[in-house]
Design a protein around this motif. Structure first.
Motif, PDB file in Angstrom:
ATOM      1  N   TYR A 149      26.470  -0.569 -30.859  1.00 25.20           N
ATOM      2  CA  TYR A 149      26.350  -1.828 -30.123  1.00 25.20           C
ATOM      3  C   TYR A 149      27.745  -2.403 -29.902  1.00 25.20           C
ATOM      4  O   TYR A 149      28.616  -2.269 -30.759  1.00 25.20           O
ATOM      5  CB  TYR A 149      25.535  -2.877 -30.905  1.00 25.20           C
ATOM      6  CG  TYR A 149      24.189  -2.410 -31.395  1.00 25.20           C
ATOM      7  CD1 TYR A 149      23.060  -2.484 -30.578  1.00 25.20           C
ATOM      8  CD2 TYR A 149      24.050  -1.897 -32.687  1.00 25.20           C
ATOM      9  CE1 TYR A 149      21.820  -2.066 -31.042  1.00 25.20           C
ATOM     10  CE2 TYR A 149      22.813  -1.478 -33.154  1.00 25.20           C
ATOM     11  CZ  TYR A 149      21.701  -1.558 -32.325  1.00 25.20           C
ATOM     12  OH  TYR A 149      20.475  -1.143 -32.786  1.00 25.20           O
ATOM     13  N   ILE A 150      27.931  -3.053 -28.764  1.00 28.62           N
ATOM     14  CA  ILE A 150      29.105  -3.880 -28.521  1.00 28.62           C
ATOM     15  C   ILE A 150      28.593  -5.225 -28.016  1.00 28.62           C
ATOM     16  O   ILE A 150      27.919  -5.294 -26.978  1.00 28.62           O
ATOM     17  CB  ILE A 150      30.077  -3.241 -27.512  1.00 28.62           C
ATOM     18  CG1 ILE A 150      30.609  -1.911 -28.062  1.00 28.62           C
ATOM     19  CG2 ILE A 150      31.232  -4.191 -27.204  1.00 28.62           C
ATOM     20  CD1 ILE A 150      31.526  -1.159 -27.109  1.00 28.62           C
ATOM     21  N   PHE A 151      28.880  -6.280 -28.762  1.00 34.93           N
ATOM     22  CA  PHE A 151      28.350  -7.608 -28.470  1.00 34.93           C
ATOM     23  C   PHE A 151      29.477  -8.574 -28.132  1.00 34.93           C
ATOM     24  O   PHE A 151      30.640  -8.351 -28.470  1.00 34.93           O
ATOM     25  CB  PHE A 151      27.577  -8.154 -29.677  1.00 34.93           C
ATOM     26  CG  PHE A 151      26.321  -7.404 -30.001  1.00 34.93           C
ATOM     27  CD1 PHE A 151      25.394  -7.095 -29.021  1.00 34.93           C
ATOM     28  CD2 PHE A 151      26.053  -7.000 -31.308  1.00 34.93           C
ATOM     29  CE1 PHE A 151      24.222  -6.414 -29.324  1.00 34.93           C
ATOM     30  CE2 PHE A 151      24.887  -6.329 -31.629  1.00 34.93           C
ATOM     31  CZ  PHE A 151      23.961  -6.029 -30.631  1.00 34.93           C
ATOM     32  N   ASP A 152      29.094  -9.674 -27.496  1.00 36.86           N
ATOM     33  CA  ASP A 152      30.051 -10.735 -27.179  1.00 36.86           C
ATOM     34  C   ASP A 152      30.232 -11.713 -28.326  1.00 36.86           C
ATOM     35  O   ASP A 152      31.284 -12.336 -28.458  1.00 36.86           O
ATOM     36  CB  ASP A 152      29.601 -11.506 -25.937  1.00 36.86           C
ATOM     37  CG  ASP A 152      29.611 -10.642 -24.680  1.00 36.86           C
ATOM     38  OD1 ASP A 152      30.503  -9.784 -24.562  1.00 36.86           O
ATOM     39  OD2 ASP A 152      28.727 -10.827 -23.826  1.00 36.86           O
ATOM     40  N   SER A 153      29.200 -11.874 -29.145  1.00 38.91           N
ATOM     41  CA  SER A 153      29.288 -12.825 -30.261  1.00 38.91           C
ATOM     42  C   SER A 153      28.280 -12.427 -31.332  1.00 38.91           C
ATOM     43  O   SER A 153      27.390 -11.594 -31.108  1.00 38.91           O
ATOM     44  CB  SER A 153      29.008 -14.252 -29.798  1.00 38.91           C
ATOM     45  OG  SER A 153      27.613 -14.458 -29.599  1.00 38.91           O
ATOM     46  N   LEU A 154      28.400 -13.054 -32.492  1.00 38.63           N
ATOM     47  CA  LEU A 154      27.466 -12.801 -33.588  1.00 38.63           C
ATOM     48  C   LEU A 154      26.063 -13.290 -33.259  1.00 38.63           C
ATOM     49  O   LEU A 154      25.090 -12.844 -33.875  1.00 38.63           O
ATOM     50  CB  LEU A 154      27.975 -13.474 -34.866  1.00 38.63           C
ATOM     51  CG  LEU A 154      29.254 -12.883 -35.473  1.00 38.63           C
ATOM     52  CD1 LEU A 154      29.733 -13.741 -36.643  1.00 38.63           C
ATOM     53  CD2 LEU A 154      29.048 -11.446 -35.918  1.00 38.63           C
ATOM     54  N   ASN A 155      25.958 -14.181 -32.285  1.00 41.43           N
ATOM     55  CA  ASN A 155      24.620 -14.642 -31.883  1.00 41.43           C
ATOM     56  C   ASN A 155      23.756 -13.480 -31.409  1.00 41.43           C
ATOM     57  O   ASN A 155      22.540 -13.473 -31.629  1.00 41.43           O
ATOM     58  CB  ASN A 155      24.737 -15.679 -30.755  1.00 41.43           C
ATOM     59  CG  ASN A 155      25.365 -16.972 -31.224  1.00 41.43           C
ATOM     60  OD1 ASN A 155      25.130 -17.422 -32.341  1.00 41.43           O
ATOM     61  ND2 ASN A 155      26.178 -17.590 -30.375  1.00 41.43           N
ATOM     62  N   GLN A 156      24.366 -12.498 -30.778  1.00 38.52           N
ATOM     63  CA  GLN A 156      23.603 -11.346 -30.292  1.00 38.52           C
ATOM     64  C   GLN A 156      23.141 -10.451 -31.444  1.00 38.52           C
ATOM     65  O   GLN A 156      22.113  -9.790 -31.332  1.00 38.52           O
ATOM     66  CB  GLN A 156      24.443 -10.557 -29.289  1.00 38.52           C
ATOM     67  CG  GLN A 156      24.656 -11.293 -27.981  1.00 38.52           C
ATOM     68  CD  GLN A 156      25.564 -10.524 -27.046  1.00 38.52           C
ATOM     69  OE1 GLN A 156      26.784 -10.506 -27.228  1.00 38.52           O
ATOM     70  NE2 GLN A 156      24.997  -9.884 -26.047  1.00 38.52           N
ATOM     71  N   VAL A 157      23.899 -10.435 -32.539  1.00 35.69           N
ATOM     72  CA  VAL A 157      23.445  -9.699 -33.719  1.00 35.69           C
ATOM     73  C   VAL A 157      22.211 -10.376 -34.302  1.00 35.69           C
ATOM     74  O   VAL A 157      21.252  -9.706 -34.715  1.00 35.69           O
ATOM     75  CB  VAL A 157      24.559  -9.613 -34.784  1.00 35.69           C
ATOM     76  CG1 VAL A 157      24.103  -8.742 -35.953  1.00 35.69           C
ATOM     77  CG2 VAL A 157      25.846  -9.064 -34.187  1.00 35.69           C
ATOM     78  N   THR A 158      22.210 -11.700 -34.323  1.00 36.62           N
ATOM     79  CA  THR A 158      21.034 -12.444 -34.791  1.00 36.62           C
ATOM     80  C   THR A 158      19.815 -12.108 -33.946  1.00 36.62           C
ATOM     81  O   THR A 158      18.722 -11.885 -34.478  1.00 36.62           O
ATOM     82  CB  THR A 158      21.312 -13.962 -34.739  1.00 36.62           C
ATOM     83  OG1 THR A 158      22.456 -14.253 -35.525  1.00 36.62           O
ATOM     84  CG2 THR A 158      20.122 -14.750 -35.275  1.00 36.62           C
ATOM     85  N   GLU A 159      19.998 -12.058 -32.630  1.00 36.18           N
ATOM     86  CA  GLU A 159      18.888 -11.712 -31.742  1.00 36.18           C
ATOM     87  C   GLU A 159      18.397 -10.289 -31.997  1.00 36.18           C
ATOM     88  O   GLU A 159      17.194 -10.008 -31.940  1.00 36.18           O
ATOM     89  CB  GLU A 159      19.315 -11.875 -30.275  1.00 36.18           C
ATOM     90  CG  GLU A 159      19.578 -13.313 -29.873  1.00 36.18           C
ATOM     91  CD  GLU A 159      18.378 -14.218 -30.146  1.00 36.18           C
ATOM     92  OE1 GLU A 159      17.258 -13.831 -29.783  1.00 36.18           O
ATOM     93  OE2 GLU A 159      18.568 -15.298 -30.742  1.00 36.18           O
TER      94      GLU A 159
END
Length: 216
Positions: free
Chosen positions: A200-210
Motif C-alpha cells: 500500500y502507498i497512502f497519503d495519510s494515516l487516516n487511510q490506514v484506519t480506513e
C-alpha cells in the motif's frame, strides 16, 4: 486480517524529519560544508551512526565528526523544545487498532532516550506491546533485522504483520522481513523499487484506519 501493526516513529508518528534535516544541514553549513537535500535523502530511515559514517566518507578525512555532532545536536534540541507534533491521523489509527485488539509494536531507528522524549508525557509508550529502538539491533534499516526481531518477539509470523513506514529504507526493511508494508511518504516520495514492492502507498494515516475498518 492483520494481527499486528509495526510502527516506525520519525516521520510517521511524529513530524520530526523536517527538524532533523534542518539540524543536520545547519551543522554542515556552519562548518563550511554543503549537505544537499539529495544526499540527505539517503539518511532517512537509517540509524545515526550509519549516516555519520556516510558523512565522513562524503566529506573526507578532514571532516570533524565530533564537532559536527555537537553543533547538530544542540540545534536539534533547541528546535524541539517547542514540542514535536503528532502526524495527522495517528491518534485515530492507534485507537482503532486498540479497539480491534491488534498487537502494536514500535520499531524505530532512533535511540530510546529520543523515543521517550518524543512521546513526552503521553501514555502511548506504555500501550505498545513491544518497543524496538536502535540499541536493540546491530544492523539498522534497510536491513530487515528489526522487523524480524519484532514479529519473533511477538510470537507472530511475518504475514501477520503490517509495517507502517514513511521512508524508502524503512519499506525495504519491512518487505525484506517478509511483512506486508504500507508507505505514508513524509519528506520524500517512494522510489521505483518501493513502488513495485509496496502493498500500500497512502497519503495519510487516516487511510490506514480506513483499511483496518474495512477488514473488520
Amino acid at each position: 486480517m492483520f494481527k499486528a501493526l509495526l510502527f516506525d516513529m520519525d516521520g510517521l508518528i511524529f513530524d520530526t524529519e523536517t527538524v532533523y534535516k534542518a539540524s543536520w544541514q545547519y551543522a554542515a553549513t556552519t562548518m563550511g560544508y554543503d549537505l544537499t537535500d539529495e544526499f540527505y535523502q539517503g539518511f532517512i530511515g537509517v540509524q545515526d551512526p550509519d549516516c555519520e559514517r556516510m558523512l565522513v566518507e562524503h566529506f573526507g578525512s578532514g571532516f570533524d565528526l565530533n564537532y559536527y555532532k555537537t553543533i547538530r545536536d544542540a540545534h536539534y534540541h533547541e528546535a524541539r523544545q517547542a514540542g514535536i507534533a503528532f502526524k495527522e491521523g495517528f491518534h485515530e489509527l492507534f485507537a482503532e487498532a486498540k479497539a480491534q485488539k491488534l498487537t502494536i509494536a514500535l520499531v524505530t531507528s532512533s535511540h530510546l532516550p529520543e523515543t521517550k522524549l518524543n512521546f513526552g508525557a503521553t501514555d502511548y509508550l506504555n500501550q505498545f506491546d513491544l518497543i524496538i529502538t536502535a540499541e536493540d539491533v546491530d544492523n539498522g534499516k534497510p536491513q530487515p533485522d528489526c522487523y524480524i526481531m519484532a514479529y519473533d518477539k511477538l510470537g507472530l509470523k511475518a504475514q501477520d504483520c503490517l509495517v507502517l513506514e514513511d521512508s524508502n529504507n524503512g519499506m525495504r526493511s519491512g518487505k525484506a522481513a517478509g511483512c506486508y508494508a504500507a508507505m505514508i511518504p513524509d519528506i520524500m516520495p517512494p522510489h521505483q523499487d518501493v513502488i513495485e514492492t509496496a502493498d500500500y502507498i497512502f497519503d495519510s494515516l487516516n487511510q490506514v484506519t480506513e483499511l483496518l475498518k474495512s477488514q473488520r
